[in-house]
Design a protein around this motif. Sequence first.
Motif, short mmCIF file in Angstrom:
data_model
loop_
_atom_site.label_atom_id
_atom_site.label_comp_id
_atom_site.label_asym_id
_atom_site.label_seq_id
_atom_site.Cartn_x
_atom_site.Cartn_y
_atom_site.Cartn_z
N GLY A 247 22.43 11.94 63.08
CA GLY A 247 23.11 11.83 64.36
C GLY A 247 23.49 10.43 64.77
N LEU A 248 23.64 9.53 63.80
CA LEU A 248 23.98 8.14 64.12
C LEU A 248 25.47 7.85 63.97
CD1 LEU A 248 21.01 6.43 62.25
CD2 LEU A 248 21.22 6.80 64.72
N GLU A 249 26.12 8.52 63.03
CA GLU A 249 27.53 8.28 62.75
C GLU A 249 28.33 9.55 63.05
OE1 GLU A 249 28.63 5.39 61.94
OE2 GLU A 249 26.67 4.43 61.61
N PRO A 250 29.66 9.40 63.23
CA PRO A 250 30.49 10.60 63.42
C PRO A 250 30.30 11.57 62.27
CG PRO A 250 31.74 8.59 63.89
CD PRO A 250 30.43 8.14 63.31
N ALA A 251 30.21 12.85 62.61
CA ALA A 251 29.96 13.89 61.62
C ALA A 251 30.75 15.13 62.00
CB ALA A 251 28.46 14.20 61.57
N PRO A 252 30.93 16.06 61.07
CA PRO A 252 31.64 17.30 61.41
C PRO A 252 30.99 18.01 62.59
CG PRO A 252 31.39 17.10 59.03
CD PRO A 252 30.57 16.00 59.64
N GLN A 253 31.82 18.56 63.43
CA GLN A 253 31.34 19.24 64.64
C GLN A 253 30.60 20.53 64.26
OE1 GLN A 253 34.26 21.10 67.31
NE2 GLN A 253 33.47 19.79 68.96
N THR A 254 29.42 20.72 64.82
CA THR A 254 28.67 21.94 64.58
C THR A 254 29.22 23.07 65.45
OG1 THR A 254 27.05 21.48 66.30
CG2 THR A 254 26.59 20.58 64.10
N PRO A 255 28.93 24.32 65.11
CA PRO A 255 29.36 25.43 65.97
C PRO A 255 28.82 25.31 67.40
CG PRO A 255 28.75 26.27 63.82
CD PRO A 255 28.36 24.82 63.83
N ALA A 256 27.58 24.86 67.54
CA ALA A 256 27.02 24.70 68.89
C ALA A 256 27.79 23.65 69.67
CB ALA A 256 25.54 24.33 68.80
N ALA A 257 28.07 22.51 69.04
CA ALA A 257 28.82 21.46 69.72
C ALA A 257 30.22 21.92 70.08
CB ALA A 257 28.88 20.20 68.86
N ALA A 258 30.84 22.70 69.19
CA ALA A 258 32.17 23.21 69.49
C ALA A 258 32.15 24.11 70.71
CB ALA A 258 32.72 23.97 68.28
N ALA A 259 31.09 24.91 70.84
CA ALA A 259 30.97 25.77 72.02
C ALA A 259 30.79 24.94 73.28
CB ALA A 259 29.79 26.74 71.84
N ASP A 261 31.74 21.88 73.70
CA ASP A 261 33.00 21.16 73.93
C ASP A 261 34.00 22.05 74.68
OD1 ASP A 261 34.30 18.60 73.37
OD2 ASP A 261 35.70 19.76 72.16
N ARG A 262 34.12 23.29 74.25
CA ARG A 262 35.03 24.21 74.93
C ARG A 262 34.62 24.43 76.39
NH1 ARG A 262 34.69 26.86 69.89
NH2 ARG A 262 33.10 28.31 70.70
N LEU A 263 33.33 24.64 76.61
CA LEU A 263 32.84 24.85 77.97
C LEU A 263 33.07 23.62 78.83
CD1 LEU A 263 29.55 26.70 77.03
CD2 LEU A 263 31.38 27.66 78.45
N ALA A 264 32.88 22.43 78.25
CA ALA A 264 33.10 21.19 79.00
C ALA A 264 34.57 21.01 79.34
CB ALA A 264 32.58 20.00 78.19
N VAL A 265 35.45 21.23 78.37
CA VAL A 265 36.88 21.05 78.61
C VAL A 265 37.36 22.02 79.68
CG1 VAL A 265 39.17 21.32 77.59
CG2 VAL A 265 37.41 20.05 76.37
N ASP A 266 36.96 23.28 79.59
CA ASP A 266 37.38 24.26 80.59
C ASP A 266 36.93 23.86 81.99
OD1 ASP A 266 38.53 25.75 78.60
OD2 ASP A 266 36.93 27.25 78.51
N TRP A 267 35.70 23.39 82.10
CA TRP A 267 35.15 23.02 83.41
C TRP A 267 35.84 21.77 83.96
CZ3 TRP A 267 32.28 25.78 86.59
CH2 TRP A 267 31.61 25.17 87.64
N LEU A 268 35.97 20.76 83.13
CA LEU A 268 36.56 19.50 83.59
C LEU A 268 38.05 19.66 83.89
CD1 LEU A 268 34.71 17.16 81.10
CD2 LEU A 268 34.27 17.35 83.55
N ARG A 269 38.74 20.44 83.08
CA ARG A 269 40.15 20.67 83.35
C ARG A 269 40.33 21.35 84.73
NH1 ARG A 269 41.79 23.72 78.93
NH2 ARG A 269 42.46 21.87 77.79
N ARG A 270 39.43 22.26 85.02
CA ARG A 270 39.52 22.98 86.30
C ARG A 270 39.24 22.07 87.49
NH1 ARG A 270 35.48 27.98 88.09
NH2 ARG A 270 36.32 28.24 90.22
N TRP A 271 38.17 21.27 87.40
CA TRP A 271 37.70 20.56 88.59
C TRP A 271 38.21 19.13 88.68
CZ3 TRP A 271 36.21 23.50 92.30
CH2 TRP A 271 35.61 24.75 92.02
N LEU A 272 38.81 18.60 87.63
CA LEU A 272 39.39 17.26 87.70
C LEU A 272 40.91 17.32 87.90
CD1 LEU A 272 37.46 15.36 84.88
CD2 LEU A 272 36.97 15.39 87.34
N ALA A 273 41.44 18.51 88.06
CA ALA A 273 42.89 18.65 88.21
C ALA A 273 43.34 17.98 89.50
CB ALA A 273 43.27 20.13 88.24
#
Length: 273
Positions: A247-259, A261-273
């Motif tokens: 976890g020190l260098e950039p690495a392929p995104q795990t399925p958990a991180a992808a989930a 990430d999607r939840l974060a983007v949806d939330w931030l897009r909604r409330w930072l609009a």
Amino acid sequence: MEAGVAAGVPFVASPPPSGRADAPVVVAWPLLDAPRTEQALAAALPLAGLDAWRVYLGLPLSGSRLPAGGPDEVMRLAYEDAVLKLHGPVATQAAAEFPAAYAALRDRLGLGAGPLGLVGGSIGAAVAQLVIAEAGLPVAAAVLASPVTELAAVVTAMSARFGVDYSWTDASRAMAGRLDFVARAGELVTGGEPAVRLVVGADDDRVGFLDPAERLRAELGKRYAEPDRVDLAVVPGMEHALAEEPGLEPAPQTPAAAAVDRLAVDWLRRWLA
């Protein structure tokens, strides 16, 4: 992506895809677990598709700021006193250094007048909560992943996991109180009502993370005039970390991180609009 140091804090940053001057700014802090550096967090949670500045800050005692002795020294500090020599100093120093770092980043990157969002993982989520409660900045939205919301509960969970007994003192109880955001829920809304999404893994430790997140969701829900401004999302199959070790260098995104990430983007897009 630009990398550097702002007021002593290492960072990496990506501009908004649109280049618009009033784009939101999202600042994120990593975990002490993987991903544990700003570069690794940017790979795990790129916030893809979000039209915002994405700024990832390094933590004290981590990444380029590891103490002499490296990870072994960090583990020694954790075993010696996890509250007063690791979790407490990391969270409180990161929160204390944020206003100056943010001001320096505004000048260096030419950040506009868009709203501010925060993202944090585990202890990085504690940093985000401290900033909301104590920094006096107008935070519009936050996403707290695998969050430390009650440090005492985390200590209880980790003590059981590693078979050690933590010896509480007045000083460590005071630090745990400062990092008890269920008890401080009222302070998280005193400067407004930042829209908060908590994201926890269904396979994370219940005592240390799942139950405290549920308690914080309930406490914030009592205080918000708009109940939909606080949310708890549970990700099936997700444990605590958001990347593979080390976890020190950039690495392929795990399925958990992808989930997450999607939840974060949806939330931030909604409330930072």
